[in-house]
Design an enzyme around this catalytic site. Structure first.
Site, short mmCIF file in Angstrom:
data_model
loop_
_atom_site.label_atom_id
_atom_site.label_comp_id
_atom_site.label_asym_id
_atom_site.label_seq_id
_atom_site.Cartn_x
_atom_site.Cartn_y
_atom_site.Cartn_z
N GLU A 1 0.81 -1.21 0.00
CA GLU A 1 0.00 0.00 0.00
C GLU A 1 0.85 1.27 0.00
O GLU A 1 0.54 2.24 -0.68
CB GLU A 1 -0.96 0.01 1.19
CG GLU A 1 -2.05 -1.05 1.13
CD GLU A 1 -2.97 -0.91 -0.07
OE1 GLU A 1 -2.94 0.15 -0.73
OE2 GLU A 1 -3.73 -1.84 -0.36
N TYR B 1 -6.39 6.62 3.68
CA TYR B 1 -6.52 5.55 2.69
C TYR B 1 -5.82 4.27 3.15
O TYR B 1 -6.41 3.18 3.17
CB TYR B 1 -5.96 5.97 1.32
CG TYR B 1 -5.74 4.76 0.47
CD1 TYR B 1 -6.81 4.15 -0.17
CD2 TYR B 1 -4.49 4.14 0.41
CE1 TYR B 1 -6.64 2.97 -0.88
CE2 TYR B 1 -4.30 2.98 -0.30
CZ TYR B 1 -5.37 2.39 -0.93
OH TYR B 1 -5.22 1.23 -1.61
N ASP C 1 -9.62 6.04 -2.89
CA ASP C 1 -8.45 6.42 -3.67
C ASP C 1 -8.93 7.00 -5.00
O ASP C 1 -10.12 7.22 -5.20
CB ASP C 1 -7.53 5.21 -3.88
CG ASP C 1 -8.10 4.24 -4.90
OD1 ASP C 1 -9.34 4.24 -5.07
OD2 ASP C 1 -7.34 3.50 -5.53
#
Length: 350
Positions: free
Chosen positions: A32, A115, A133
């Site tokens: 991520e 996020y 996102d």
DNA sequence: AAAACGGGGAA
DNA sequence: TTCCCAGTTTT
């Protein structure tokens, strides 16, 4: 039914990505961070090298910063690498190698924002928190026809709420990945595949044929700086040279004094050397700078620094360009000019 | 609320 | 060229 359709689409179309096999916090976190503002295709080779080099968070924590940055080299946004390394040390040393297991605590980690905390919490720990996102903004704005700018304060709130409402609570991690994958592969920024879209029949953007206009994004329009040097020719009879702006630029079709645009405002020496033609030099009587400091003129997207040079000549050139004309200074008021010009003219008359 | 932060791929 | 990418942090 939207969420169910997206999940079904995901089952059929998802890519086989290494961090998806069996979600562990360390690998999901690593992927991520690497994929923030980064395409999967670009980040994937880096991910593979990292997990090869650092199989556990302890290995990453114990590495030197030089080594971490070297492995990150070329991926951009290098503060991510420093935050990654710092967080690895915290997790390894302070938390015994165990990542926080909820959104709230994950978000405290360096480099982990809304996020990323949502992604890890949902994918690894099945916490029902929605990711938002670039893909989610696009898919939701199109499907629901939301025109609030995604980079406005209001838009951020609105889309987070909408994403939360649509979240499939039974499998938040799968759903979050599904809507992102759908946005990345199917509901793309350019040329979205609406014809074969599983949620086509309920999509506002499709119905109204405006997928290409969504999502709405505020332009961050950088202000361009420009430097204008106006040459205010005047002969002994009070005749002046004026020219029309015809190029695709600001002030199109308005009139101005002959203009030299440069990288910086020019000095008197530079004006004499580069701006004046030979025949102009011959008839030159005097040249002086009207304003000591450049005048700042601000447009919505440009900042102009202008200097007016008063150039007195015996006579004006005979043959002029077809965009130019010779006018008496009393006639200046008849021409449409930019405000910047108007201010100069008024100050001369008044 | 806006700017800074990177580099690459696609149209 | 312009846009945008599994955004976060700083000002």
């Amino acid at each position: 039914m939207f969420s169910k359709s997206i999940l079904n689409w995901y089952n059929e179309n998802k890519r086989d990505l290494p961090w998806r096999n069996k979600p562990e916090a360390y690998f999901v976190w690593l992927s991520e961070i690497m994929l923030q503002q980064t395409r999967v295709a670009q980040g994937l080779p880096y991910y593979l090298r990292f997990v090869e080099e650092f199989p556990t968070v302890h290995d990453l924590a114990e590495a030197s910063q030089e080594k971490v940055l070297k492995l990150w080299q070329g991926l951009g946004y290098y503060s991510r690498a420093r935050n990654l390394h710092d967080t690895a040390k915290v997790v390894s040393v302070n938390f015994g190698g165990i990542f926080p297991n909820n959104y709230k605590d994950l978000k405290k980690l360096k480099g982990v924002g809304d996020y990323t905390a949502s992604a890890i919490a949902s994918i690894v720990y099945h916490e029902p928190v929605a990711v938002v996102d670039g893909n989610v903004y696009r898919v939701l704005s199109r499907f629901f026809g939301v025109e609030t700018p995604i980079n406005s304060t209001e838009g951020v709130k609105q889309f987070k709420a909408l994403a939360t409402k649509m979240l499939a609570e039974k499998s938040p991690g799968l759903y979050n990945q599904a809507i992102m994958e759908f946005g990345a592969l199917h509901c793309k920024p350019k040329n979205p595949q609406c014809v074969t879209c599983p949620v086509q029949s309920n999509c506002i953007a499709f119905q109204q044929n405006k997928a290409g206009e969504l999502p709405v994004k505020l332009k961050k329009q950088k202000v361009r700086e420009r430097f204008f040097n106006f040459l205010v020719f005047q002969d002994v009879k009070g005749q002046m040279l004026l020219q029309k702006r015809v190029e695709k630029d600001i002030w199109q079709h308005l009139y101005q004094f002959p203009l030299i645009e440069s990288k910086h405002n020019l000095t008197l020496a530079e004006i004499k050397k580069t701006a004046l033609l030979d025949n102009e030099k011959k008839v030159l009587q005097s040249i002086k700078r009207w304003n000591e400091n450049p005048i700042k003129h601000v447009l919505s997207h440009q900042k102009i620094w202008a200097i007016f040079w008063c150039v007195e000549v015996k006579k004006l050139p005979e043959n002029i360009q077809n965009t130019q004309q010779i006018v008496n200074k009393q006639e200046l008021v008849k021409f449409a000019v930019p405000v910047l010009m108007e201010k100069f003219i008024n100050s001369k008359n008044g």
